[in-house]
Design a protein around this motif. Structure first.
Motif, PDB file in Angstrom:
ATOM      1  N   PHE A 152      20.510  20.281 -23.750  1.00 48.20           N
ATOM      2  CA  PHE A 152      19.105  20.198 -23.351  1.00 48.20           C
ATOM      3  C   PHE A 152      18.238  20.208 -24.612  1.00 48.20           C
ATOM      4  CE2 PHE A 152      15.394  22.746 -21.378  1.00 48.20           C
ATOM      5  CZ  PHE A 152      14.682  21.587 -21.153  1.00 48.20           C
ATOM      6  N   GLY A 153      17.545  19.101 -24.863  1.00 48.29           N
ATOM      7  CA  GLY A 153      16.826  18.910 -26.113  1.00 48.29           C
ATOM      8  C   GLY A 153      15.748  19.912 -26.421  1.00 48.29           C
ATOM      9  N   SER A 154      15.204  20.581 -25.421  1.00 47.79           N
ATOM     10  CA  SER A 154      14.161  21.574 -25.658  1.00 47.79           C
ATOM     11  C   SER A 154      14.714  22.960 -25.936  1.00 47.79           C
ATOM     12  CB  SER A 154      13.222  21.657 -24.440  1.00 47.79           C
ATOM     13  OG  SER A 154      12.550  20.438 -24.241  1.00 47.79           O
ATOM     14  N   ASN A 155      16.055  23.085 -25.958  1.00 55.65           N
ATOM     15  CA  ASN A 155      16.640  24.421 -26.046  1.00 55.65           C
ATOM     16  C   ASN A 155      18.106  24.341 -26.474  1.00 55.65           C
ATOM     17  OD1 ASN A 155      17.275  27.153 -25.686  1.00 55.65           O
ATOM     18  ND2 ASN A 155      17.441  26.986 -23.462  1.00 55.65           N
ATOM     19  N   PHE A 156      18.334  24.084 -27.759  1.00 56.73           N
ATOM     20  CA  PHE A 156      19.722  24.081 -28.214  1.00 56.73           C
ATOM     21  C   PHE A 156      19.787  24.319 -29.718  1.00 56.73           C
ATOM     22  CE2 PHE A 156      18.952  19.702 -29.472  1.00 56.73           C
ATOM     23  CZ  PHE A 156      19.871  19.452 -30.497  1.00 56.73           C
ATOM     24  N   ALA A 157      20.995  24.589 -30.187  1.00 52.05           N
ATOM     25  CA  ALA A 157      21.254  24.747 -31.620  1.00 52.05           C
ATOM     26  C   ALA A 157      22.647  24.232 -31.907  1.00 52.05           C
ATOM     27  CB  ALA A 157      21.131  26.209 -32.028  1.00 52.05           C
ATOM     28  N   MET A 158      22.845  23.722 -33.111  1.00 50.86           N
ATOM     29  CA  MET A 158      24.160  23.191 -33.494  1.00 50.86           C
ATOM     30  C   MET A 158      24.445  23.519 -34.949  1.00 50.86           C
ATOM     31  SD  MET A 158      23.309  19.099 -33.717  1.00 50.86           S
ATOM     32  CE  MET A 158      21.758  18.537 -34.474  1.00 50.86           C
ATOM     33  N   ARG A 159      25.712  23.645 -35.252  1.00 46.02           N
ATOM     34  CA  ARG A 159      26.097  23.818 -36.645  1.00 46.02           C
ATOM     35  C   ARG A 159      25.834  22.508 -37.393  1.00 46.02           C
ATOM     36  NH1 ARG A 159      28.872  28.653 -37.278  1.00 46.02           N
ATOM     37  NH2 ARG A 159      29.926  29.421 -35.391  1.00 46.02           N
ATOM     38  N   VAL A 160      25.525  22.640 -38.663  1.00 42.68           N
ATOM     39  CA  VAL A 160      25.245  21.460 -39.481  1.00 42.68           C
ATOM     40  C   VAL A 160      26.432  20.500 -39.470  1.00 42.68           C
ATOM     41  CG1 VAL A 160      24.880  20.678 -41.863  1.00 42.68           C
ATOM     42  CG2 VAL A 160      23.519  22.560 -40.940  1.00 42.68           C
ATOM     43  N   ALA A 161      27.651  21.030 -39.455  1.00 39.66           N
ATOM     44  CA  ALA A 161      28.840  20.181 -39.466  1.00 39.66           C
ATOM     45  C   ALA A 161      28.877  19.239 -38.265  1.00 39.66           C
ATOM     46  CB  ALA A 161      30.105  21.046 -39.498  1.00 39.66           C
TER      47      ALA A 161
END
Length: 241
Positions: A152-161
């Motif tokens: 969900f584009g308004s609420n997420f996080a991801m590792r740089v990798a």
């Protein structure tokens, strides 16, 4: 050392919403290490609002959420461990960044963390349908099709990798696709994508309260799958083998 968390906010002519979003980020119990606002060719006070809150300001002239978001992710990737994403009309709860930090610290296999929505500026019925039918329904169908949760584009996080792996595969220059769905289509199960039902984000219901706006968003789902169909088709086939 704690992970460096950078929040990216693409914004086009949404200065008032952006001000409230940045104020919510200012009140985080664990502040983001950096907040990047990508001014997507705005003609309002978006840039002034970003500067007033001490955010890093980037300018992306190609109009579209994907071009703006990708520009922000690229910049964040140079210094971050975790890239987090909200939209200008998001209102992060005070513990949002802290929860992201804790989740990634506790699970080294976690690559992408996402959650649901709490819609505001609407009736209770619209808020319920938005969170359970629009976002919730999309999560169920995408999960069945791709085997991973919808990001969900308004609420997420991801590792740089994760971003570094997909940055040249996604349709980042295409303004006619849903950036979050396109990102999801290009993720794999071994990217460690997880949905947390308790990680909810207050967001404006403005795209849902008018039939025309809702239909445009639904049509973009079709356009997104059409644009990225080979990836989605072949992954679905692999799951059935």
């Amino acid at each position: 050392m704690p992970p460096r968390i950078v929040v990216v906010i693409p914004c086009r002519d949404d200065a008032d919403y952006l001000d409230a979003c940045l104020s919510a980020l200012d009140r985080q119990s664990r502040r983001a290490d950096e907040v990047i606002v990508v001014d997507n060719a705005s003609t309002d006070a978006t840039a002034d609002v970003a500067r007033a809150h001490g955010a890093t300001l980037l300018r992306e002239e190609r109009v579209g959420i994907w071009p703006a978001a990708a520009r922000g992710y690229d910049d964040a990737a140079a210094s971050a461990d975790i890239i987090a994403r909200v939209d200008a009309d998001s209102r992060p709860h005070p513990d949002w960044v802290a929860r992201l930090e804790r989740a990634f610290a506790e699970d080294e296999a976690l690559g992408v963390l996402t959650g649901g929505a709490e819609f505001y500026d609407c009736s209770r019925l619209v808020a319920y349908l938005g969170s359970h039918w629009y976002i919730g329904g999309g999560r169920v169908w995408i999960g069945l099709w791709l085997g991973i949760p919808l990001v969900f584009g308004s609420n997420f996080a991801m590792r740089v990798a994760v971003w570094e792996r997909v940055r040249d595969r996604v349709r980042r220059a295409d303004p006619h696709v849903h950036d979050d769905l396109d990102l999801t289509i290009h993720l794999h199960a071994d990217d460690g994508v997880r949905w947390d039902r308790t990680l909810t984000m207050p967001v404006s219901a403005r795209p849902l309260v008018h039939v025309g706006g809702l239909l445009r968003r639904v049509w973009r789902v079709v356009e997104t799958f059409a644009a990225s169909w080979p990836d989605g088709r072949f992954r679905a086939a692999r799951r059935q083998v």
